[in-house]
Enzyme design. Structure first.
Site, PDB file in Angstrom:
ATOM      1  N   ARG A  15       8.924   7.419   4.549  1.00 60.26           N
ATOM      2  CA  ARG A  15       8.048   8.587   4.738  1.00 60.26           C
ATOM      3  C   ARG A  15       7.279   8.988   3.499  1.00 60.26           C
ATOM      4  O   ARG A  15       6.067   9.219   3.547  1.00 60.26           O
ATOM      5  CB  ARG A  15       8.874   9.821   5.159  1.00 60.26           C
ATOM      6  CG  ARG A  15       9.145   9.933   6.612  1.00 60.26           C
ATOM      7  CD  ARG A  15      10.510  10.552   6.792  1.00 60.26           C
ATOM      8  NE  ARG A  15      11.488   9.627   6.249  1.00 60.26           N
ATOM      9  CZ  ARG A  15      11.992   8.614   6.963  1.00 60.26           C
ATOM     10  NH1 ARG A  15      11.696   8.480   8.214  1.00 60.26           N
ATOM     11  NH2 ARG A  15      12.831   7.740   6.421  1.00 60.26           N
ATOM     12  N   THR A  16       7.978   9.140   2.391  1.00 60.91           N
ATOM     13  CA  THR A  16       7.325   9.756   1.233  1.00 60.91           C
ATOM     14  C   THR A  16       6.202   8.858   0.725  1.00 60.91           C
ATOM     15  O   THR A  16       5.070   9.315   0.518  1.00 60.91           O
ATOM     16  CB  THR A  16       8.358  10.042   0.124  1.00 60.91           C
ATOM     17  OG1 THR A  16       9.469  10.712   0.716  1.00 60.91           O
ATOM     18  CG2 THR A  16       7.760  10.901  -0.968  1.00 60.91           C
ATOM     19  N   LYS A  24      11.772  -6.548 -15.824  1.00 62.01           N
ATOM     20  CA  LYS A  24      11.845  -7.283 -17.107  1.00 62.01           C
ATOM     21  C   LYS A  24      12.338  -6.380 -18.226  1.00 62.01           C
ATOM     22  O   LYS A  24      12.366  -6.776 -19.380  1.00 62.01           O
ATOM     23  CB  LYS A  24      10.464  -7.804 -17.481  1.00 62.01           C
ATOM     24  CG  LYS A  24       9.812  -8.695 -16.460  1.00 62.01           C
ATOM     25  CD  LYS A  24       8.397  -9.040 -16.931  1.00 62.01           C
ATOM     26  CE  LYS A  24       7.507  -9.438 -15.785  1.00 62.01           C
ATOM     27  NZ  LYS A  24       6.086  -9.372 -16.157  1.00 62.01           N
ATOM     28  N   ARG A  66       8.928   7.825  -7.464  1.00 62.21           N
ATOM     29  CA  ARG A  66      10.342   8.014  -7.067  1.00 62.21           C
ATOM     30  C   ARG A  66      11.202   7.142  -7.960  1.00 62.21           C
ATOM     31  O   ARG A  66      10.850   5.984  -8.224  1.00 62.21           O
ATOM     32  CB  ARG A  66      10.542   7.627  -5.606  1.00 62.21           C
ATOM     33  CG  ARG A  66      12.018   7.593  -5.220  1.00 62.21           C
ATOM     34  CD  ARG A  66      12.229   7.440  -3.753  1.00 62.21           C
ATOM     35  NE  ARG A  66      11.868   8.648  -3.030  1.00 62.21           N
ATOM     36  CZ  ARG A  66      12.062   8.836  -1.726  1.00 62.21           C
ATOM     37  NH1 ARG A  66      12.630   7.879  -1.011  1.00 62.21           N
ATOM     38  NH2 ARG A  66      11.702   9.952  -1.144  1.00 62.21           N
TER      39      ARG A  66
HETATM   40  N1   CP Z   1      12.416  12.225   3.487  1.00 63.80           N
HETATM   41  C1   CP Z   1      12.297  11.152   2.686  1.00 63.80           C
HETATM   42  O1   CP Z   1      12.268  11.272   1.451  1.00 63.80           O
HETATM   43  O2   CP Z   1      12.225   9.958   3.345  1.00 63.80           O
HETATM   44  P1   CP Z   1      11.996   8.546   2.644  1.00 63.80           P
HETATM   45  O3   CP Z   1      13.224   8.259   1.807  1.00 63.80           O
HETATM   46  O4   CP Z   1      11.799   7.571   3.756  1.00 63.80           O
HETATM   47  O5   CP Z   1      10.786   8.683   1.752  1.00 63.80           O
END
Ligand code: CP
Length: 311
Positions: A51-52, A80, A101
């Site tokens: 999603r994110t 690396k 992320r």
């Molecule tokens: N809600 C959420 O962060 O989903 P993902 O891990 O799929 O991005």
């Protein structure tokens, strides 16, 4: 330049502005289809996501911009041994804004210190997930029309669930919000959230283990997955993973106007039989995530004022 590392980086009025802008985009998306023309978003995902990452990419494409990036650390030079700092110094030469992320708590903060473009934390370890919180807030606003006075139950993995930590911080700033924290003993809300946010803010909360007992008083039930990837011991995960399963029988105990949210992915904690209940808002929540990220990108890049003024 502004980054979004923690939901507390945004004031309540800035959050309200982003939610309002998201509402305008939902009402007339074509008005915003060219706002980010010639702008580039880089999505740097060192940890899995559906999603994110895709909602960020879809958001930027819907604003007329472009996207680049990677979806796993192994396909970047992190494999690396390149540091987050160096990666960000390099990638910020190629784009206008970065959504990142990372499995390590604090990595997006380190990135923000080195970046020449805005950094958005798209989830850091078990710590924070501020854009999921914007998604959650937009969903609550669209479903129930308010934040003040709500009783919000958070159920499942409150220890490692980063979406829970950010959502509690955000909702604690609205009047008379009460939290019911539903978890097994081992997965209770961490001290940093309970003491620093709830106790310091004088926010009403209770910690319970029974979902059934909590159901009748809730306006919002925020279900969460037990975060397998954060456990050190698989036996503990297997023992705790099915602590709570929301079923139609449990939904029958809830208010008629209650809403169920879940950041997703779902594993086993909500029975698919609940999906058809009109109070199940988690797939509507997914769509809200795209619109709120469109609004956030516009805000961080200070774009779209002209389009809004012409309306
Ligand atoms: N809600 C959420 O962060 O989903 P993902 O891990 O799929 O991005």
């Amino acid at each position: 330049m502004k980054h979004l590392i923690d939901i507390m980086d945004l004031s309540v009025s800035e959050i309200d502005e982003i939610l309002e802008l998201a509402g305008e985009i939902i009402a007339s998306p074509e008005d915003f289809s060219d706002v980010c023309r010639k702008k580039k978003l880089a999505t740097l995902f060192f940890e899995p996501s559906t999603r994110t990452r895709l909602s960020f990419e879809s958001a930027m494409l819907s604003l007329g911009g472009n996207v680049l990036g990677f979806s796993e650390a192994q396909s970047s030079s992190a494999a690396k041994g390149e540091s987050v700092s160096d990666t960000i110094r390099v990638v910020s030469c190629y784009c206008d804004i970065i959504a990142m992320r990372h499995p390590k708590e604090g990595a997006p903060l380190v990135a923000a210190m080195k970046s020449s473009v805005p950094i958005i934390n798209a989830g850091d370890g078990g710590h924070n997930h501020p854009t999921q919180t914007l998604t959650d807030l937009l969903t609550i606003k669209r479903e129930l029309g308010r934040f003040s006075g709500l009783t919000v139950g958070l159920c499942g993995d409150l220890k490692f669930g980063r979406t829970v930590h950010s959502l509690i911080s955000a909702l604690s700033r609205y009047e008379n919000v009460k939290f019911v924290l539903i978890s097994p003993e081992e997965l209770k809300l961490p001290e940093f959230n309970r003491k620093e946010v709830l106790e310091r803010g004088g926010i009403a909360y209770s910690e319970v283990t029974s979902l059934e007992d909590a159901m009748p008083e809730l306006d919002v039930l925020y279900m969460t997955r037990v975060q397998k990837e954060r456990f050190f011991n698989e036996a503990d995960y297997l023992r705790l993973r099915d602590s709570y399963i929301l079923t139609p029988e449990k939904m029958a105990l809830a208010k008629e106007n209650m809403r169920v949210l879940h950041p997703l992915p779902r594993v086993n904690e909500i029975s698919v039989a609940v999906d058809e209940d009109p109070r199940a808002a988690y797939f509507r929540q997914v769509l809200n995530g795209k619109f709120v990220r469109m609004a956030l990108i516009m805000k961080l890049l200070s774009l779209g004022e002209k389009e809004r003024a012409q309306k």
